[in-house]
Design an enzyme around this catalytic site. Structure first.
Site, PDB file in Angstrom:
ATOM      1  N   TYR A  89     -12.647   4.108 -14.545  1.00 16.58           N
ATOM      2  CA  TYR A  89     -12.667   3.088 -13.477  1.00 16.58           C
ATOM      3  C   TYR A  89     -13.517   1.891 -13.921  1.00 16.58           C
ATOM      4  CZ  TYR A  89     -14.100   1.090  -8.905  1.00 16.58           C
ATOM      5  OH  TYR A  89     -14.389   0.251  -7.845  1.00 16.58           O
ATOM      6  N   ASP A 105       0.865  -1.194   0.000  1.00 18.13           N
ATOM      7  CA  ASP A 105       0.000   0.000   0.000  1.00 18.13           C
ATOM      8  C   ASP A 105       0.893   1.232   0.000  1.00 18.13           C
ATOM      9  OD1 ASP A 105      -2.200   1.959   0.775  1.00 18.13           O
ATOM     10  OD2 ASP A 105      -3.303   0.094   0.946  1.00 18.13           O
TER      11      ASP A 105
END
Ligand SMILES: NC(=O)c1ccc[n+]([C@@H]2O[C@H](COP(=O)([O-])OP(=O)(O)OC[C@H]3O[C@@H](n4cnc5c(N)ncnc54)[C@H](O)[C@@H]3O)[C@@H](O)[C@H]2O)c1
Length: 263
Positions: free
Chosen positions: A170, A51
């Site tokens: 997206y 991350d």
């Protein structure tokens, strides 16, 4: 996080086949990814996760440790950087052991107007939402092959199946993940590597609550879903656990929808 009115956590399934396995989760610091990391660790899985949110990663690792489960290993990596991502996966395998479960989860659902999308924005959206799935799989597959199999879970989205607007890049990426799942399931099946796509509905993560879940949106969800409870991260994590476990041994190349029956 569990939905109101659901059964206590202790009533849910335990998967002995997952104990001591090694998993890698991208985008594991917060949201659904954090739920996947914590749920896998609660099954005795040694989890590595990548991350860019370091404080979130530290908080999650501490929370899992305090719960008495194997502490997950955080590898800071921006998944848009393929070398960093693949390096992170190698680091997890070298530290925790060969990876048999890969969860491709990281994404960014930032809203965008079709009229304002530039080629650079488009490429960026593909990098953060689609491309890393392929390159994480490319890195993880040789180790899974050597183990005699593995389970790969790609995160799709209900938005590629409903009438959502305002996030065209997206949604295009999310639809692409379904095609990638099919072809790689076929390609990797002879190695007993399974590839599945989990399609969440609108899940009430902290980010969704803060950014997009207005009272009007909540009403729309109620109208769209057959079940009136909101889908929670734990509802999706239970599907991921089942797909990671040997219980789903003959399931590959499929879409697994956790959306409360969105119509
Ligand atoms: N929450 C929903 O309602 C919903 C619905 C359908 C599908 N999904 C899918 O589920 C997955 C998880 O969604 P979420 O809502 O938890 O997302 P989120 O935005 O809440 O969390 C995504 C995580 O990925 C990390 N991340 C973002 N960009 C990164 C980068 N460049 N490099 C490394 N890490 C990065 C973030 O820091 C965060 O920890 C995504 O694939 C999403 O498309 C979510």
């Amino acid at each position: 996080m569990t939905a109101p009115g659901t059964v206590p956590q202790a009533s849910y399934a335990v998967y002995p086949s997952l104990r001591d396995k090694v998993a890698f989760v991208s985008g594991g610091s917060t949201g659904l990814g954090a739920e996947f990391v914590a749920s896998l660790a609660a099954q005795g899985v040694r989890v590595g996760f990548a991350d860019i949110d370091e404080p979130g990663a530290k908080a999650l690792a501490a929370q899992v440790r305090e719960q008495g489960h194997p502490e997950p290993l955080f590898v800071p990596a921006d998944i848009r950087d393929v070398d960093a991502l693949q390096g992170g996966i190698r680091q997890v395998a070298e530290t925790l052991g060969p990876i048999s479960v890969l969860v491709n989860n990281a994404a960014n659902d930032q809203r965008h107007d079709s009229a304002e999308v530039t080629p650079a924005y488009w490429d960026e959206a593909m990098a953060v939402n689609l491309r890393h799935h392929f390159f994480a799989i490319q890195e993880a597959v040789p180790g899974m092959r050597a183990l005699g199999g593995g389970s790969i879970v790609n995160l799709g989205s209900v938005s590629a199946h409903a009438d959502f607007t305002g996030i065209p890049a997206y949604i295009t990426a999310k639809a692409g993940i379904e095609g990638m799942t099919r072809t790689l399931a076929r390609e990797l099946g002879p190695d007993r590597i399974r590839v599945n796509c989990v399609i969440p509905g609108w899940v009430l993560t902290e980010r969704q609550r803060t950014l997009w879940f207005t009272p009007e949106a909540a009403e729309n969800v109620k109208q769209a879903q057959c079940l009136e409870d909101n889908v929670m991260p734990a509802d999706v994590a239970r599907m991921v656990l089942w797909l990671a476990a040997a219980d789903s041994a003959m399931c590959t190349g499929q879409k697994w929808v956790v959306d409360g029956g969105w119509m």
